[in-house]
Scaffold this active site. Sequence first.
Site, mmCIF file in Angstrom:
data_model
loop_
_atom_site.group_PDB
_atom_site.id
_atom_site.type_symbol
_atom_site.label_atom_id
_atom_site.label_comp_id
_atom_site.label_asym_id
_atom_site.label_seq_id
_atom_site.Cartn_x
_atom_site.Cartn_y
_atom_site.Cartn_z
ATOM 1 N N ASP A 1 1.009 -1.143 -0.204
ATOM 2 C CA ASP A 1 0.053 0.024 -0.011
ATOM 3 C C ASP A 1 0.979 1.292 -0.123
ATOM 4 O O ASP A 1 1.740 1.360 0.817
ATOM 5 C CB ASP A 1 -0.909 -0.070 1.165
ATOM 6 C CG ASP A 1 -1.930 -1.110 1.505
ATOM 7 O OD1 ASP A 1 -1.859 -1.993 0.342
ATOM 8 O OD2 ASP A 1 -2.927 -1.140 2.106
ATOM 9 N N ASP B 1 -15.758 -3.433 -1.155
ATOM 10 C CA ASP B 1 -15.434 -3.141 0.203
ATOM 11 C C ASP B 1 -16.700 -2.782 1.141
ATOM 12 O O ASP B 1 -17.555 -2.051 0.981
ATOM 13 C CB ASP B 1 -14.706 -1.630 0.157
ATOM 14 C CG ASP B 1 -13.444 -1.681 -0.773
ATOM 15 O OD1 ASP B 1 -12.963 -2.741 -0.768
ATOM 16 O OD2 ASP B 1 -12.952 -0.624 -1.134
#
Length: 241
Positions: A12, A133
């Site tokens: 990330d 998500d």
Amino acid sequence: MGLKSFIIPAVDIKDGKAVRLFKGDPDAVTVYGDNPVEIAKQWEEKGAKHLHIVDLDGAFEGKPKNYKIVQQIVKEISIPVEFGGGLRSFEAVKAMINIGVERVVIGSLAYQNEKEFLKIVNAFPEKVIVGIDAKDGKVAIKGWLEKTEFTPLEFAKRFDELDIWGFLYTDVNRDGAMVGPNVEGTKYLAQNLKHPVIASGGVGSIEDVKKLYQLKEFGVYGVVVGKALYEGKIKLEELED
């Protein structure tokens, strides 16, 4: 496919660094390295079979911000890369595919602009992973900041007949918290969809990975793991392929 192949290490990127967020909070950041390229190479050396790269700046701002870093990662490693974060237009996706990204993760755009999303799927068949998500049982978009009215399965069903690669299911409430993955939620999705599902969020140990690994027969393809790898709770190099 063994446990090592089942695990997809996450890189990330935020402000040019390799980081992890806690439960999707942009202010709850742990920095794990100043050079995401070196970290990507490290996971390949330890035996990773593919990588999951997220541009967190892109996710929050709506367009990829760390393009050059991603480009360098793809150039310097030989394993496939899936990329997500701020892919809200055909041009943004095309740019990533052109630099050699194997698959792209698209969430917000699929919800907000179906016409543009379909254009991408038609241009790049089997290259698109629909990002689901989930926050408190509903799909969240725009870097997890905005909740929709859809449950994960309702959202996924809209795209299951398309020529996509599959789905990435993240339980945001567990992400970066190492409290265990949402095994039941992942299984439920995979059982009810034609395309494969990648799990994400909450993995804290190899036992967590094994629970998801047992769902392979239902269509669970792999699991994205971040914090547990970075903190040595799971050692990729010790696992069998």
